[in-house]
Design an enzyme around this catalytic site. Structure first.
Site, short mmCIF file in Angstrom:
data_model
loop_
_atom_site.label_atom_id
_atom_site.label_comp_id
_atom_site.label_asym_id
_atom_site.label_seq_id
_atom_site.Cartn_x
_atom_site.Cartn_y
_atom_site.Cartn_z
N GLY A 83 52.00 47.52 49.87
CA GLY A 83 51.41 46.66 50.88
C GLY A 83 50.04 47.10 51.32
O GLY A 83 49.64 48.27 51.17
N THR A 84 49.32 46.13 51.90
CA THR A 84 47.92 46.37 52.26
C THR A 84 47.78 47.32 53.46
O THR A 84 46.83 48.09 53.52
CB THR A 84 47.24 45.02 52.55
OG1 THR A 84 48.13 44.21 53.32
CG2 THR A 84 46.91 44.28 51.27
N GLY A 135 47.53 32.52 55.29
CA GLY A 135 47.67 33.05 56.64
C GLY A 135 46.65 32.28 57.47
O GLY A 135 45.48 32.19 57.08
N ASN A 162 42.88 33.08 56.84
CA ASN A 162 42.51 34.50 56.87
C ASN A 162 41.90 34.85 55.52
O ASN A 162 42.54 34.73 54.48
CB ASN A 162 43.78 35.32 57.12
CG ASN A 162 43.58 36.80 56.89
OD1 ASN A 162 42.45 37.29 56.85
ND2 ASN A 162 44.68 37.52 56.75
N HIS A 310 32.86 32.59 13.14
CA HIS A 310 32.22 31.32 12.78
C HIS A 310 33.15 30.11 12.85
O HIS A 310 34.35 30.22 12.62
CB HIS A 310 31.57 31.42 11.41
CG HIS A 310 32.45 31.96 10.33
ND1 HIS A 310 32.71 33.29 10.17
CD2 HIS A 310 33.15 31.33 9.36
CE1 HIS A 310 33.52 33.46 9.15
NE2 HIS A 310 33.81 32.29 8.63
#
Ligand code: TTP
Length: 395
Positions: A83-84, A135, A162, A310
């Protein structure tokens, strides 16, 4: 102000492109996504960059080194991407005042980030038509103070999403250890909630925001940033080449006779295009890429060292590093029924929202001669095809 830049994620939705490169290091125009983020932080007046790295973190460390654009750079390791908020918590010992937190896989405009830094404590907001999948910020009546943040609301309080960039007061250092959310992650938005409760947080509307999560969003980010290019021909351009509009040919790139390029297009150092190739739409021809004789490339990203041999056609596609398309490989980028092209994202058949989308080729994928690729096909890392094959499904 310190800027904490989150770059530890696994980038599961953008696989196979993230198999050998962490998502923040994937290219948008002439640099990795996370370098655009770092640049906006530098321009907004950050005095230190703190990168949280994890998955393939050495790529980030090698790119930025110990100093970037005159600023000291620190790294912290997040072993598990849980998680952040957990990511920022890893950087806790480095924090010694007000600090910014920015997603390392989002593109912002520099001016808006400067406004965000000036308005601290603050949160970046981007106005969207349908906020129900974001969010969403609630604000007071005048829209000048954030009062809440709600995840994916059925009945959104505003149209302000957000945008994944914040400036927190020094006190927030003590708020980082939040419990896991319902989806099992320690989320930075829970930290934001507490900051909103205890401080006056200003929403700052950003003019440009792109969250690069899935392959077509990388294509979109390139389309938008390539459209900022200004014509600049430093490489070796043959007399018989016709470069129209905002085309950049970097030093060390070669454009052979008979090539037509319609800008915006960026041909990076070491790349070789032609003879007689046609490049159009917003196209990134990455470092050391080879676009062979009579190849057409439209609105695509060709990452470092990719080769298109090509008589091939590549449209609205993303080719990872060292992909090799054999002669006569043809990408289809439009469905007969005119429906939006879909792609499998983590097992879910997902609309790209685009009528035209070609394929995503993972690092080192190789097609044999005369391969046909159906719209929305993904080739995994090191995948191969047989001569003359029609590829209808991911492999
Ligand atoms: P996400 O895009 O939510 O996660 P991700 O990058 O791993 O991608 P996917 O969902 O496709 O697997 O992350 C947002 C930002 O936060 C991104 O820059 C990565 C970063 N991040 C971390 O640094 N650590 C983490 O634990 C998580 C979940 C994200």
């Amino acid at each position: 102000m310190q800027a904490v830049i989150l770059a530890a994620g696994q980038g599961t939705r953008i696989r196979p492109l993230s198999e050998t490169t962490p998502k923040p290091m994937l290219p948008v125009a002439d640099r990795p996504i996370v370098a655009h983020v770092a640049d906006t932080a530098v321009e907004a007046g950050a005095d230190e960059l703190v990168f949280v790295v994890g998955y393939l973190g050495d790529h980030v460390r090698e790119y930025f080194g110990e100093e970037y654009r005159g600023l000291p750079v620190a790294y912290v390791e997040q072993d598990e991407q849980v998680g952040t908020a957990d990511a920022v918590n890893e950087a806790r010992e480095y924090l010694d005042g007000e600090f910014a937190v920015m997603n390392g896989d989002n593109i912002f405009d520099a001016e808006s980030v400067s406004k965000l830094f000036d308005a601290a404590p603050s949160v970046a907001a981007y106005t969207v038509d349908d906020p129900t999948s974001y969010g969403v910020l609630s604000t007071d009546d005048g829209g000048s103070v954030v009062t809440d943040i709600v995840e994916k609301p059925d009945d959104p309080p505003t149209t302000m999403a957000n945008a994944g960039a914040y400036v927190f007061p020094a006190e927030a250092r003590e708020y980082l250890d939040v419990p896991a959310s319902e989806r099992g992650e320690h989320e930075i938005t829970d930290v934001l909630e507490r900051v909103i409760d205890e401080f006056t947080v200003t929403p700052v509307e950003v003019d440009r925001w792109l969250d690069v999560g899935r392959p077509w969003e990388l294509l979109e980010a390139n389309e938008i940033l390539l459209s900022d290019l200004e014509r600049d021909l430093r490489g070796d351009v043959a007399q018989g080449a016709d470069l129209r509009g905002d085309v950049v040919v970097e030093e060390g790139a070669t454009v052979e006779p008979g090539v037509v390029v319609e800008g915006p297009a960026l041909i990076r150092e070491g790349a070789k295009v032609g003879p007689n190739a046609y490049i159009r739409g917003a196209t990134l021809v990455g470092k050391d890429v080879r676009v062979g004789h009579s190849v057409e490339v439209k609105n695509s990203v060709l990452m470092e060292d990719a080769h298109v041999s090509h008589l091939s056609y590549v449209g609205d596609s993303v080719l990872g590093p060292a992909v090799n398309f054999g002669a006569g490989t043809n990408v289809a980028n439009l469905r007969h029924d005119d429906e939006d092209v879909h792609l499998m994202v983590k097992g879910e058949y997902t609309s790209t929202g685009r009528r035209k989308f070609g394929v995503v080729a993972g690092p080192r994928a190789k097609t044999a001669i005369n391969t046909s690729l159906n719209p929305g096909t993904k080739l995994s890392l090191d995948a191969t095809t047989k001569p003359g094959e029609s590829v209808m499904e991911d492999r």
